[in-house]
Design an enzyme around this catalytic site. Structure first.
Site, PDB file in Angstrom:
ATOM      1  N   ASP A 149       0.832  -1.194   0.000  1.00 47.12           N
ATOM      2  CA  ASP A 149       0.000   0.000   0.000  1.00 47.12           C
ATOM      3  C   ASP A 149       0.870   1.248   0.000  1.00 47.12           C
ATOM      4  O   ASP A 149       1.943   1.277   0.598  1.00 47.12           O
ATOM      5  CB  ASP A 149      -0.942   0.024   1.215  1.00 47.12           C
ATOM      6  N   SER A 150       0.405   2.267  -0.720  1.00 48.54           N
ATOM      7  CA  SER A 150       1.047   3.582  -0.764  1.00 48.54           C
ATOM      8  C   SER A 150       2.509   3.438  -1.209  1.00 48.54           C
ATOM      9  O   SER A 150       2.773   2.912  -2.293  1.00 48.54           O
ATOM     10  CB  SER A 150       0.915   4.255   0.605  1.00 48.54           C
ATOM     11  N   ALA A 151       3.467   3.865  -0.391  1.00 48.29           N
ATOM     12  CA  ALA A 151       4.863   3.685  -0.773  1.00 48.29           C
ATOM     13  C   ALA A 151       5.200   2.214  -0.966  1.00 48.29           C
ATOM     14  O   ALA A 151       6.006   1.853  -1.827  1.00 48.29           O
ATOM     15  CB  ALA A 151       5.779   4.292   0.287  1.00 48.29           C
ATOM     16  N   PHE A 153      -2.470  -1.111  -3.380  1.00 49.35           N
ATOM     17  CA  PHE A 153      -3.471  -0.239  -2.770  1.00 49.35           C
ATOM     18  C   PHE A 153      -2.937   1.195  -2.785  1.00 49.35           C
ATOM     19  O   PHE A 153      -1.939   1.501  -2.128  1.00 49.35           O
ATOM     20  CB  PHE A 153      -3.741  -0.647  -1.317  1.00 49.35           C
ATOM     21  N   HIS A 211      -7.219   7.724   0.668  1.00 49.96           N
ATOM     22  CA  HIS A 211      -5.993   6.950   0.507  1.00 49.96           C
ATOM     23  C   HIS A 211      -6.047   5.662   1.332  1.00 49.96           C
ATOM     24  O   HIS A 211      -6.368   5.680   2.512  1.00 49.96           O
ATOM     25  CB  HIS A 211      -4.822   7.829   0.953  1.00 49.96           C
TER      26      HIS A 211
END
Length: 298
Positions: free
Chosen positions: A138-140, A166, A263
């Site tokens: 997820d994200s980074a 994600f 997010h």
């Protein structure tokens, strides 16, 4: 779920103050996420993977063949294997596939490409031991998952069965239009927040490096991708451009966009039906990819 209910979910989030030290950011993040209940059916066991600390996320009954290598989010500056377990556990529970959450090194103490090296080392051990792997993040951690694919390709390692992303951060150059257009809509981030993290992560490295900005890379030969993102994100175009580029380069790719979702909205499982649906879709993707996987292509 109604637009009002999604707005209420966004209202539970708030933008962090700029200029906080990494230590302050980590403490705040851990307060929110490092001790979230995982369920009585989950046991965490410390291990190493490719010499990198990790947590086996053992969910009772998750005994399908293969493994989920989970890469946590946190802008490459915060987060841990334990916070990654918050999403690795439900993915494992819903798919029946065991998971491991990686404690890759963080910036600014260990700037780019330290995290990539750690994820690649962990992935190498899994594939060289004969494991069938799906990478998720997820994200980074989503950007790191893509960078791991690119690094594995350069090393001549086989690709995994598939990848679940994600709200991935895929562009350290921050050139997506949503970086500015969605700043007021996003309850967590603005361009300034992303820029602050990018500076810490890159440590002076070129943001156009494909391992830092995999949306700019040649994606040919990568495995099937599942990308999930909310429309209330400055990182929306990091996903949209990735999916378009992957499709243009003959990579199998699926995209789920939830209007008004923030997010990594999967964290709202149990509160937002869309979050549960997203995790169910991701689990089905993981299971199907592993069941039909006979080995990667170097």
């Amino acid at each position: 779920m109604s637009a009002e209910e999604r707005a209420a979910a966004r209202g539970m989030m708030q933008k962090g103050e700029l200029g906080r030290t990494p230590e302050q950011q980590r403490a705040d993040f851990d307060d929110l996420f490092a001790n979230r209940p995982l369920g009585e059916d989950v046991t965490l066991v410390e291990r190493t993977l490719g010499g990198v600390p990790a947590l086996d996320v053992r969910v009772a009954g998750a005994d399908q063949a293969g493994v989920i290598l989970y890469l946590h989010g946190g802008a490459y500056v915060i987060g841990s294997a334990r916070t990654g377990a918050n999403l690795a556990a439900p993915l494992s529970r819903r798919s029946g596939v065991p998971a491991v959450s990686l404690e890759y090194r963080l910036a600014p103490e260990h700037p780019f490409p330290a995290g990539v090296h750690d994820a690649l080392a962990a992935y190498r051990e899994l594939v060289e031991s004969g494991q069938k792997v799906v990478i998720a993040g997820d994200s980074a951690g989503g950007g790191l998952a893509l960078a791991t694919l690119l690094a594995a390709r350069s090393e001549g390692l086989p690709q995994p069965a598939g990848v679940v992303l994600f709200s991935p951060w895929t562009d350290a150059t921050m050139t997506g239009p949503s970086m500015d257009a969605r700043g007021d809509f996003d309850p967590l981030f603005t361009r300034a927040h992303i820029a602050e993290s990018a500076e810490l992560y890159l440590g002076g490295a070129d943001p156009k490096n494909e391992l830092a900005s995999p949306v700019l890379a040649d994606l040919k030969g990568l495995p099937p991708l599942l990308v999930q993102v909310g429309s209330a994100e400055v990182l929306l175009d990091d996903s949209l451009r990735l999916v378009a580029r992957a499709a243009e380069q003959e990579v199998d790719v699926s995209l789920d966009v939830v209007a008004g979702a923030p997010h990594v909205y999967q964290y709202f499982a149990g509160m937002l039906p869309e979050a549960d649906e997203a995790l169910d879709h991701a689990a089905t993707f993981i299971r199907n990819r592993l069941e039909g996987f006979g080995g990667g292509v170097a």
